[in-house]
Enzyme design. Sequence first.
Site, PDB file in Angstrom:
ATOM      1  N   ASP A  13       0.621   3.385   5.911  1.00  0.00           N
ATOM      2  CA  ASP A  13      -0.563   2.515   5.822  1.00  0.00           C
ATOM      3  C   ASP A  13      -1.585   2.993   4.801  1.00  0.00           C
ATOM      4  OD1 ASP A  13       0.612   1.050   7.878  1.00  0.00           O
ATOM      5  OD2 ASP A  13      -0.376   2.256   9.414  1.00  0.00           O
ATOM      6  N   LYS A  16       0.208   0.834   0.285  1.00  0.00           N
ATOM      7  CA  LYS A  16       1.379   0.685  -0.596  1.00  0.00           C
ATOM      8  C   LYS A  16       1.580  -0.767  -1.028  1.00  0.00           C
ATOM      9  CE  LYS A  16       3.934   2.543   2.639  1.00  0.00           C
ATOM     10  NZ  LYS A  16       2.888   2.995   3.587  1.00  0.00           N
ATOM     11  N   GLY A  40       4.437  -2.589   7.564  1.00  0.00           N
ATOM     12  CA  GLY A  40       3.504  -3.718   7.465  1.00  0.00           C
ATOM     13  C   GLY A  40       2.697  -3.508   6.201  1.00  0.00           C
ATOM     14  N   HIS A  41       3.023  -4.242   5.146  1.00  0.00           N
ATOM     15  CA  HIS A  41       2.374  -4.059   3.845  1.00  0.00           C
ATOM     16  C   HIS A  41       1.484  -5.265   3.563  1.00  0.00           C
ATOM     17  CE1 HIS A  41       5.799  -1.116   2.497  1.00  0.00           C
ATOM     18  NE2 HIS A  41       5.154  -0.727   3.580  1.00  0.00           N
ATOM     19  N   GLN A 224       6.488   3.438   5.199  1.00  0.00           N
ATOM     20  CA  GLN A 224       5.986   4.599   5.960  1.00  0.00           C
ATOM     21  C   GLN A 224       5.426   5.663   5.000  1.00  0.00           C
ATOM     22  OE1 GLN A 224       9.529   3.532   7.070  1.00  0.00           O
ATOM     23  NE2 GLN A 224       8.309   1.991   8.066  1.00  0.00           N
TER      24      GLN A 224
END
Length: 424
Positions: A13, A16, A40-41, A224
């Site tokens: 988080d 990225k 989750g991007h 990650q």
Amino acid sequence: MKSLAIIGSQWGDEGKGKITDLLGLKCDVVVRYQGGNNAGHTIIVGDKKIVLHLIPSGILHDHCTSVVGHGVVFDPEAFNTELATVEKSGINVTPERLRISGNCSVITFYNKLLDGQREAKGPVKIGTTGKGIGPAYEDKISRKGIKLKDLLDYDLLLEKLKSNLIEKESLFKNLYNCDYPSAEEEAKRLFELGKSVAPFVCDTFSYLDQCRQENKKILFEGAQGVLLDIDYGSYPFVTSSNTSVGGVFTGAGLPGGMIEEVLGITKAYTTRVGEGPFPTELFNDVGEFIQTKGGEFGATTGRKRRCGWLDIPLLKYAVKSSNLTSIALTKLDVLSGMDELKVCTGYKYEGRELDCSYPGIDLSKVEPVYKDMKPFADDFKGEQSPELKEYISFIEEEIGIPVGIIAYGPERSEITFLKDYFNN
Ligand code: GDP
Ligand code: IMO
Ligand code: MG
């Protein structure tokens, strides 16, 4: 520069998605190579917020081809939902623009069930995302996995699911006491889902090989962060893939030495979701302030992220273990205007002082050593204040590589490139 890897340098988080989206403007291909929809991007475009879990963040640019390499664990149901969301926001996704390896390991219903049961009833809670990631990688490594290409052949799929279920059935019946679908039910579900994924399935290894021969610019989008790596991370509180740079070579199918720039995405402070040690975690109102101002909620599960000061020993470790060549320092706006500003420069551990972590160090037993920095109060519109300059140059001196990007807001425009990526 023709190839660049984006690696999270902390516990995920770090921003990225935003950086991949912006560098995607300058490259031809964006590749996801490990993890799955645990990621989750987030990308903010005007008043639109798009959160990508499985589809590479290059999908927002028409000129970019997005590739999901064979190292990814793939949930076809989650993919369909995400595809629908992406298409609804006006993005045209064609098999030309999105290519998924037929060798991805499929996340089955059994994998998700096992993940949930272990978290609810097992002796050690990892705080997973509950997406079945660990069990899917276990199946892959134990050579019982279902590959995406298997979804296209019902008889083969059923046969594989039956053999995959033999051991799990015993766990579901005897250990966890939970209901589970029969192999026939699961085969039917996956076979149906396979039909909608089929147009995108291809040999991504050969596609990427061809891209390299044509000198295309390729960006590898890590999910990650290094501290969640199965080998380098804070084991057992990690994810189940190689999130460090090594994952690119095996997960995308790229020979070693083919990456020219490894860009570590680094939050100006530290966050973590889920369980596990976190040396610089703040349990006071400063931590709460950062959590609120930074909007630190998990993009996949909505959980509150734990917050703390920047941890330089961990960052040095990420630089060494992933051969980072520069970093992007994100969320500086969150620290701007604070009354105090600290960075952790070392640990007291087993009677010694360390300035760099190493694999296996028990992070729950370290005592952080802090340096007080002069707080900065920049609005990022004009010249950097001397205090901000000092914060950035102190980090550069400590980790030995340059800060190539600074970000100070979620919007595409809230960024400054100090280094020219992909143009040299
Ligand atoms: P990722 O998993 O590394 O892509 O990061 P996430 O999307 O999970 O979390 C990063 C969050 O910070 C997202 O909500 C982004 O929109 C936001 N973000 C990214 N860069 C910045 C920044 O420089 N400042 C602020 N305030 N938010 C940012
Ligand atoms: P992005 O790509 C932050 C964490 C989970 C948990 C551990 C194991 O958005 O940075 P898993 O479901 O993978 O078995 O969970 O890893 N985790 C992440 N934390 N960002 C992520 O991805 C994460 N993906 C997994 O919270 O602690
Ligand atoms: Mg995220």
